[in-house]
Structure formats: C-alpha cells, structure tokens
Design a protein around this motif. Structure first.
Motif, PDB file in Angstrom:
ATOM      1  N   GLN A  93      25.653 -25.310   6.974  1.00 39.37           N
ATOM      2  CA  GLN A  93      26.270 -25.741   5.724  1.00 39.37           C
ATOM      3  C   GLN A  93      27.221 -24.642   5.268  1.00 39.37           C
ATOM      4  O   GLN A  93      26.785 -23.496   5.065  1.00 39.37           O
ATOM      5  CB  GLN A  93      25.205 -25.999   4.658  1.00 39.37           C
ATOM      6  CG  GLN A  93      25.756 -26.394   3.307  1.00 39.37           C
ATOM      7  CD  GLN A  93      26.444 -27.746   3.320  1.00 39.37           C
ATOM      8  OE1 GLN A  93      25.975 -28.674   3.964  1.00 39.37           O
ATOM      9  NE2 GLN A  93      27.557 -27.856   2.611  1.00 39.37           N
ATOM     10  N   MET A  94      28.488 -24.985   5.102  1.00 35.22           N
ATOM     11  CA  MET A  94      29.496 -24.012   4.706  1.00 35.22           C
ATOM     12  C   MET A  94      30.042 -24.383   3.331  1.00 35.22           C
ATOM     13  O   MET A  94      30.607 -25.469   3.161  1.00 35.22           O
ATOM     14  CB  MET A  94      30.630 -23.985   5.734  1.00 35.22           C
ATOM     15  CG  MET A  94      30.144 -23.724   7.156  1.00 35.22           C
ATOM     16  SD  MET A  94      31.498 -23.557   8.334  1.00 35.22           S
ATOM     17  CE  MET A  94      32.142 -25.238   8.344  1.00 35.22           C
ATOM     18  N   ASN A  95      29.870 -23.487   2.381  1.00 34.21           N
ATOM     19  CA  ASN A  95      30.320 -23.725   1.014  1.00 34.21           C
ATOM     20  C   ASN A  95      31.381 -22.714   0.618  1.00 34.21           C
ATOM     21  O   ASN A  95      31.528 -21.669   1.256  1.00 34.21           O
ATOM     22  CB  ASN A  95      29.130 -23.626   0.051  1.00 34.21           C
ATOM     23  CG  ASN A  95      28.040 -24.630   0.352  1.00 34.21           C
ATOM     24  OD1 ASN A  95      28.317 -25.753   0.777  1.00 34.21           O
ATOM     25  ND2 ASN A  95      26.802 -24.225   0.133  1.00 34.21           N
ATOM     26  N   SER A  96      32.099 -23.033  -0.447  1.00 28.69           N
ATOM     27  CA  SER A  96      33.129 -22.132  -0.981  1.00 28.69           C
ATOM     28  C   SER A  96      34.047 -21.636   0.129  1.00 28.69           C
ATOM     29  O   SER A  96      34.311 -20.437   0.267  1.00 28.69           O
ATOM     30  CB  SER A  96      32.469 -20.946  -1.695  1.00 28.69           C
ATOM     31  OG  SER A  96      31.636 -21.386  -2.742  1.00 28.69           O
ATOM     32  N   LEU A  97      34.518 -22.557   0.923  1.00 27.75           N
ATOM     33  CA  LEU A  97      35.320 -22.188   2.085  1.00 27.75           C
ATOM     34  C   LEU A  97      36.631 -21.543   1.674  1.00 27.75           C
ATOM     35  O   LEU A  97      37.241 -21.899   0.656  1.00 27.75           O
ATOM     36  CB  LEU A  97      35.574 -23.416   2.949  1.00 27.75           C
ATOM     37  CG  LEU A  97      34.352 -23.830   3.793  1.00 27.75           C
ATOM     38  CD1 LEU A  97      34.486 -25.264   4.269  1.00 27.75           C
ATOM     39  CD2 LEU A  97      34.186 -22.886   4.970  1.00 27.75           C
ATOM     40  N   SER A 128      33.492 -27.761   0.939  1.00 27.03           N
ATOM     41  CA  SER A 128      32.326 -27.581   1.805  1.00 27.03           C
ATOM     42  C   SER A 128      32.453 -28.436   3.058  1.00 27.03           C
ATOM     43  O   SER A 128      33.113 -29.480   3.050  1.00 27.03           O
ATOM     44  CB  SER A 128      31.045 -27.968   1.062  1.00 27.03           C
ATOM     45  OG  SER A 128      30.835 -27.153  -0.074  1.00 27.03           O
ATOM     46  N   LEU A 129      31.812 -27.980   4.110  1.00 30.29           N
ATOM     47  CA  LEU A 129      31.689 -28.741   5.354  1.00 30.29           C
ATOM     48  C   LEU A 129      30.314 -28.480   5.938  1.00 30.29           C
ATOM     49  O   LEU A 129      29.729 -27.408   5.710  1.00 30.29           O
ATOM     50  CB  LEU A 129      32.751 -28.320   6.373  1.00 30.29           C
ATOM     51  CG  LEU A 129      34.145 -28.949   6.323  1.00 30.29           C
ATOM     52  CD1 LEU A 129      35.011 -28.333   7.404  1.00 30.29           C
ATOM     53  CD2 LEU A 129      34.087 -30.449   6.456  1.00 30.29           C
ATOM     54  N   ARG A 130      29.844 -29.429   6.701  1.00 29.88           N
ATOM     55  CA  ARG A 130      28.572 -29.251   7.406  1.00 29.88           C
ATOM     56  C   ARG A 130      28.807 -29.489   8.884  1.00 29.88           C
ATOM     57  O   ARG A 130      29.346 -30.519   9.279  1.00 29.88           O
ATOM     58  CB  ARG A 130      27.526 -30.222   6.875  1.00 29.88           C
ATOM     59  CG  ARG A 130      26.185 -30.116   7.592  1.00 29.88           C
ATOM     60  CD  ARG A 130      25.150 -31.026   6.966  1.00 29.88           C
ATOM     61  NE  ARG A 130      24.805 -30.596   5.619  1.00 29.88           N
ATOM     62  CZ  ARG A 130      23.925 -31.231   4.859  1.00 29.88           C
ATOM     63  NH1 ARG A 130      23.331 -32.319   5.302  1.00 29.88           N
ATOM     64  NH2 ARG A 130      23.652 -30.781   3.653  1.00 29.88           N
ATOM     65  N   LEU A 131      28.382 -28.527   9.678  1.00 33.09           N
ATOM     66  CA  LEU A 131      28.464 -28.646  11.126  1.00 33.09           C
ATOM     67  C   LEU A 131      27.069 -28.892  11.687  1.00 33.09           C
ATOM     68  O   LEU A 131      26.095 -28.309  11.218  1.00 33.09           O
ATOM     69  CB  LEU A 131      29.028 -27.370  11.747  1.00 33.09           C
ATOM     70  CG  LEU A 131      30.394 -26.901  11.255  1.00 33.09           C
ATOM     71  CD1 LEU A 131      30.820 -25.652  12.034  1.00 33.09           C
ATOM     72  CD2 LEU A 131      31.432 -27.986  11.376  1.00 33.09           C
TER      73      LEU A 131
END
Length: 124
Positions: A82-86, A17-20
C-alpha cells in the motif's frame, strides 16, 4: 519455475495512493522473504519493502516507512504494498521479489525470484 505475478501499477497524482499486489504462481512456493524493489530511470534498484515469514518482520527503504506499508498473506505466497502520499520521486518500475533461503534481505542480491515489474508514475 515459480513466477511472481504483479498487478496494480499505474498513473496517479502526487498525494494519491496505489496498491500493488504480487502472487506466486504456485501456492506450494516456499520462500524466506518476499517484497518489493523499485528502479527509477538512471538509478540503481533499491529496496521498497520486504517481509520475512515466520518472524513477520517488515523492512522498509529509507524515507518510505510511514507512507508505504507491506502486508503478506498467511499462505506466504502473496504480498501487497500500500503506497500513500505518493511523490513524483516515487515514479519507478516496481518489482516483486522473493528469496527462497535464509539470508540478508535488505539487498537485492540473494533474491532469486523476480516479477516482470509494474510501472508506477506519479504526476504533479
């Protein structure tokens, strides 16, 4: 001229996951919609997610809903993605964008403020 300041990109493993985050340089900035687009190498820029203030409607690009989530501050001058399961195919430069007036929000045309972009790289 208002600037959109992005943060949070980087390198992550597939499944992570990442958060921008994106913040307008002026708290008095008035805009109709604010969101994210991305551009992968050799591909056109595409919608990731955007939010229209007032109605608080949220729109997502194809195949992203359920993995990506956009939220906005009450000030209407900042958004978070919020980006999950990239996945590897999510690798791209992600751009924050804002549209100052009412109009179609799913296409990049009409967005008149853009951030410089932040790189997101997903490794296998």
């Amino acid at each position: 001229q208002v600037q959109l300041i992005e943060s949070g990109g980087g390198l992550v493993q597939a499944g992570g996951s990442l958060r921008l985050s994106c913040v307008a340089s002026e708290r008095s900035f008035r805009n109709y919609a604010m969101g994210w687009f991305r551009q992968a190498p050799g591909k056109e820029r595409e919608l990731v997610a955007t939010i229209t203030w007032g109605s608080e409607n949220k729109y997502y690009g194809d195949s992203l809903k359920g993995r990506f989530f956009i939220s906005g501050e009450k000030s209407r001058t900042a958004v978070t993605l919020q980006m999950n399961s990239l996945r590897r195919e999510d690798t791209a430069v992600y751009y924050c964008a804002a549209r100052s007036d009412y109009g179609y929000v799913l296409d990049e045309d009409g967005y008149d403020y853009w951030g410089q972009g932040t790189q997101v790289t997903v490794s296998s």
